[in-house]
Enzyme design. Sequence first.
Site, PDB file in Angstrom:
ATOM      1  N   GLU A 173      44.737  37.475  39.252  1.00 53.11           N
ATOM      2  CA  GLU A 173      45.444  38.459  38.408  1.00 53.11           C
ATOM      3  C   GLU A 173      46.865  38.025  38.049  1.00 53.11           C
ATOM      4  O   GLU A 173      47.815  38.807  38.196  1.00 53.11           O
ATOM      5  CB  GLU A 173      45.473  39.822  39.110  1.00 53.11           C
ATOM      6  CG  GLU A 173      44.110  40.453  39.228  1.00 53.11           C
ATOM      7  CD  GLU A 173      44.127  41.920  39.682  1.00 53.11           C
ATOM      8  OE1 GLU A 173      45.190  42.434  40.053  1.00 53.11           O
ATOM      9  OE2 GLU A 173      43.050  42.549  39.635  1.00 53.11           O
ATOM     10  N   GLU A 292      36.005  41.543  40.765  1.00 58.41           N
ATOM     11  CA  GLU A 292      36.479  42.787  41.382  1.00 58.41           C
ATOM     12  C   GLU A 292      35.965  43.935  40.526  1.00 58.41           C
ATOM     13  O   GLU A 292      36.301  44.026  39.340  1.00 58.41           O
ATOM     14  CB  GLU A 292      38.006  42.851  41.449  1.00 58.41           C
ATOM     15  CG  GLU A 292      38.605  41.943  42.499  1.00 58.41           C
ATOM     16  CD  GLU A 292      40.108  42.149  42.684  1.00 58.41           C
ATOM     17  OE1 GLU A 292      40.593  43.293  42.527  1.00 58.41           O
ATOM     18  OE2 GLU A 292      40.788  41.145  42.978  1.00 58.41           O
TER      19      GLU A 292
END
Length: 504
Positions: A173, A292
Amino acid sequence: MRTASLSIDPTFVVAPVNRRTFGSFVEHMGRCVYTGIYEPDHPSADEDGLRTDVLDLVRELGVTVVRYPGGNFVSGYRWEDGVGPVEDRPTRLDSAWHTIETNAFGLNEFTRWAHKAGVETMMAMNLGTRGVQEALDLFEYCNHPSGTALSDLRISHGVKDPHDIQLWCLGNELDGPWQLGHKTAQEYGRLAAETASALRQRDPSLQLIACGSSHRQMPTFAAWEATVLEHTYDQVDFISAHAYYQLENDDLASFLASSRDMDDFVNEVVATADHIRAKLRRSKRINISFDEWNVWYREESRQLRASWSAEDWEVAPRLSEEPYTVADAVVVGSLLLSLLRHSDRVTVACQAQLVNTIGSIRCEPGGPAWRQSIFHPFAQAARLAQGQVLHTALSAPAHDTARYGQVPSIDAVVTHDAETGQLAVLAVNRHPGEELTLEIDLRAFPAARLTEASVLADDDWRATNTQQDPDRVSPRPNPQVQLEDTTLRAVLPAVSWNVFHLEV
Ligand code: AHR
């Protein structure tokens, strides 16, 4: 009662079911590791300090691959802190979760756990505060057989055979301003390409994942993927996607339709990756690692984050230990349907996370472990979805949602294993208040025999599993199913997850 019809044709194949669709995630966050998978003082702990009650549930869940060690955690992590004699390992501050990290558990403990759980290891590298050299060092420590400084160091730590890890995440991320070492797409694209190329010089067969957007609402979404892939296209195999959903403002209908967002997200990432493929005139395709995804009530964790002070650092605090409801289980089931439906391009997926922290499994320090409501759709799908995913011709009544407009009230995915003669229909009724009939046309399978039909539902869609009542929300045999000639008819209660398994 309104009826949905589903036709099945075994020749209309989307793609094989990827076993890696049933992945999960262990992050050093909250109590996922400490007092989750690892608790040396627990009565069930084995010689490695691993909780065997949790290990048993992990095997039952049917998880195939597990991402480790983060997450946000990895962007400030020094893997060297977690190897070697435990008494020599440093205690550090983990800024991602405002936690004290003892490093009692590290990569060798994890790979040992993964071996016992029967899962593949997917390792994330720190490209937040670190770079190419540290990535190469980690790779040498993990995968090189022997005869070099870092492979011999691993051997001196008691691990003779290399871990032989194939799947590597190039950071986590890094588009997010909250991430340690947050970068622009240009900066990250360059670093990911350099790291991937250096790793490929060591082993061209590795499977590498570049970071996509942290979620679809990021202002840089799609532009980030395009730029990162322009830099990395030849060096990576996957672009990642992350998505979390939650019930907001008591809008149950929209929440139950969350997989609409996941469907759109996947289609947009595929379109972006294929645009770069066309632009660069390449033949290979980049697939998605949806590494995720889950239901997560993030508001609570945002508030917690806002309240952190300079003094309140703790070891393994309770973070995001969601008490998952029936509705959450139905949403998790529909997200699995979305992932399976896109099996041609989503070839890795990890539910985040495995234990305690946003986990399918809950356990107490020194106490029992139990299955959360969301455990069940995952376990059933992992067990029953075999062979190939088929295109579904589904005609279903629709209802209105505030967020997604009209959505079909029933969603379903069919898998067929021609070799073993197994057919599975996984279906949700995502209408917030209406029971519906599902009619499945089995003319293509005249000898079909129903072997399992279960439903997960409850009069109270807010019902949860607790330590005192750990099986309140569980699949039960569906009492309203009939197979007549070649039509299977079943009543699907409002807010329900359903499975049908047939031998054909
Ligand atoms: O899974 C919890 C967190 O969610 C991860 O650490 C991060 O990558 C994401 O934002």
